[in-house]
Write a protein that holds these residues in place. Structure first.
Motif, short mmCIF file in Angstrom:
data_model
loop_
_atom_site.label_atom_id
_atom_site.label_comp_id
_atom_site.label_asym_id
_atom_site.label_seq_id
_atom_site.Cartn_x
_atom_site.Cartn_y
_atom_site.Cartn_z
N UNK A 1 111.61 36.56 52.88
CA UNK A 1 112.76 36.58 52.20
C UNK A 1 112.89 35.09 51.07
N UNK A 2 112.45 33.93 51.81
CA UNK A 2 112.55 32.66 51.22
C UNK A 2 111.44 32.70 50.00
N UNK A 3 110.27 33.30 50.21
CA UNK A 3 109.04 33.43 49.40
C UNK A 3 109.81 34.04 48.06
N UNK B 1 101.38 26.78 44.55
CA UNK B 1 101.98 25.90 44.99
C UNK B 1 103.30 26.09 45.64
N UNK B 2 104.05 27.02 45.28
CA UNK B 2 105.37 27.23 46.00
C UNK B 2 104.88 27.93 47.50
N UNK B 3 103.80 28.61 47.61
CA UNK B 3 103.40 28.97 48.92
C UNK B 3 103.12 27.89 49.84
N UNK B 4 102.36 26.94 49.36
CA UNK B 4 101.96 25.69 50.04
C UNK B 4 103.49 25.06 50.64
N UNK B 5 104.22 24.92 49.80
CA UNK B 5 105.42 24.18 49.98
C UNK B 5 106.32 24.92 51.27
N UNK B 6 106.14 26.18 51.41
CA UNK B 6 106.88 26.91 52.05
C UNK B 6 106.18 26.76 53.52
N UNK B 7 104.73 26.89 53.37
CA UNK B 7 104.09 26.56 54.54
C UNK B 7 104.11 25.34 55.32
N UNK B 8 104.56 24.26 54.46
CA UNK B 8 104.66 22.70 54.98
C UNK B 8 106.02 22.90 55.86
#
Length: 426
Positions: free
Chosen positions: A416-418, A396-403
């Motif tokens: 770094x953000x991930x 879920x976190x990775x999906x939010x970052x990619x959006x």
């Protein structure tokens, strides 16, 4: 020539912290006078700074900026002066009637900045007066005197100041030989202890420098000035000018005025132009211009420029001043803040227990002033490491970052953000 250079010291006895109440008094007029003195000193330092910035120039050489040595020194000194004494923080302990200088920033260039020189001198006066009173109390036969030693004036400050220092070192060595070996007596051997400082003035009419030494000495017998003058001429070879006079103790001030004559500035900033001050700074920088020996040796001057605070935890009024430069420079009062004393640890722990026992203890616990490290509660738990998070959460976190898109999404910051988000999410 000598009489023209013997003027009253620019260092006022009001700068003394030990015996003079004007330095720390809560009286409005006396505190205002201190702020005014600081503004005058800072104004002189600001003029020196402006002059040094005019010297900080660059020369073009084959399309490259090459700094000369004079420019580098002037630029560094000007930058230090620019940061010195811009803000002053005072604490008004109104319950005991004292105002203390709590925080300030100084440049430490005592030969260039009259602001730093005055504060340092006031600290030296305080400590030396305490030692003088202690020594005279233990040995009442000693007699306090003020001694002035000079050499012939000259246009070369470096040569004249070195000649004076070399002559004075010879005088100290002969006194030391008499004490150890009992031979070679002279009038200076009557000195049992002293503090001294070098001072340099400039005569605009003759264009010559006048280096001399001021000394506060404790003698066991009165010095014969005529014999001492002839002996000093044999040491220097060019000067017989020696002045010896009794140091007076003033009511309410003790020997602070006599000590101020010795601890005052190494340069008379008020009599020197900014050009001559810079010239003297380059010559005298790094040289030891103060000292002591005998019964007055070993006095430690604090490195801090602030006042000593009361030992008790008292309420005070905090006052922040900012320097304003102009034709009539002054310190402007920006902020005043009332500060109450903090509770002790036992009192804070007791107040926290009372908060927990109350009906609304949980709500009040966040409002009490107890530091976080002294509170223990089950609600404060360590975050889970990112590698222990469930796979669904990581996806879920990775999906939010990619959006993320536009400015917010930067592929260089993605790892770094991930890492940071996965580390602190829970």
């Amino acid at each position: 020539m000598h009489n023209l250079d013997k003027k009253k010291p620019l260092l006022s006895d009001s700068l003394a912290t030990g015996d003079n109440k004007g330095f720390v008094s809560a009286d409005a007029d006396q505190h205002r006078d201190r702020i005014t003195r600081f503004a005058t000193l800072k104004h002189r330092a600001k003029n020196q700074e402006n002059y040094l910035f005019t010297l900080a120039q660059f020369k073009d050489n084959y399309e490259k900026d090459v700094k000369n040595e004079e420019s580098i020194k002037a630029l560094k000194s000007a930058q230090k002066l620019n940061e010195c004494g811009n803000y002053l923080l005072f604490k008004n302990f109104y319950t005991i009637g004292e105002v203390k200088l709590s925080k300030l920033r100084t440049c430490g260039q005592h030969l260039l900045c009259p602001f730093c020189a005055a504060i340092r001198a006031s600290r030296a006066i305080q400590k030396y007066v305490e030692r003088i009173d202690q020594v005279l109390k233990e040995n009442r036969k000693l007699k306090p005197v003020l001694i002035t030693l000079t050499v012939k004036n000259g246009s070369d400050l470096a040569e004249r100041s070195e000649h004076l220092m070399k002559s004075f070192r010879a005088l100290l060595e002969r006194r030391r030989d008499y004490q150890k070996k009992g031979r070679g007596f002279n009038e200076f051997c009557k000195v049992q202890g002293a503090m001294y400082s070098y001072e340099n003035t400039f005569n605009e009419k003759t264009g010559e420098w006048h280096p001399h030494i001021h000394m506060f000495a404790l003698v066991d017998q009165w010095i014969d000035q005529q014999e001492f003058s002839e002996y000093w001429h044999s040491v220097t070879g060019d000067s017989m000018v020696v002045d010896v006079r009794r140091a007076k103790r003033e009511k309410g001030h003790g020997y602070s005025k006599a000590a101020a004559e010795v601890c005052k500035y190494a340069l008379k900033f008020g009599d020197l132009s900014v050009e001559k001050t810079w010239e003297a700074f380059k010559v005298l920088k790094g040289k030891r211009l103060t000292g002591s020996f005998g019964l007055l040796w070993g006095v430690k001057i604090p490195d801090t420029m602030t006042d000593d605070m009361p030992e008790e935890d008292l309420p005070y009024l905090e006052m922040l001043y900012k320097f304003t430069y102009g034709k009539k420079s002054y310190y402007d009062l920006l902020i005043t803040r009332q500060v109450e004393p903090k509770p002790h640890k036992d009192e804070s722990a007791r107040s926290c227990d009372e908060c927990e026992r109350s009906s609304a203890g949980q709500a009040q616990a966040f409002e009490c002033d107890v530091p976080f490290r002294e509170r223990t509660s089950s609600q404060f738990k360590r975050k889970k490491p990112h590698w222990r998070l469930p796979p669904k959460t990581r996806v879920r976190v990775l999906q939010r970052i990619r959006r993320w898109d536009g400015i917010m999404y930067n592929i260089d910051l993605f790892p770094y953000v991930e890492h940071r988000l996965l580390a602190f999410i829970g």
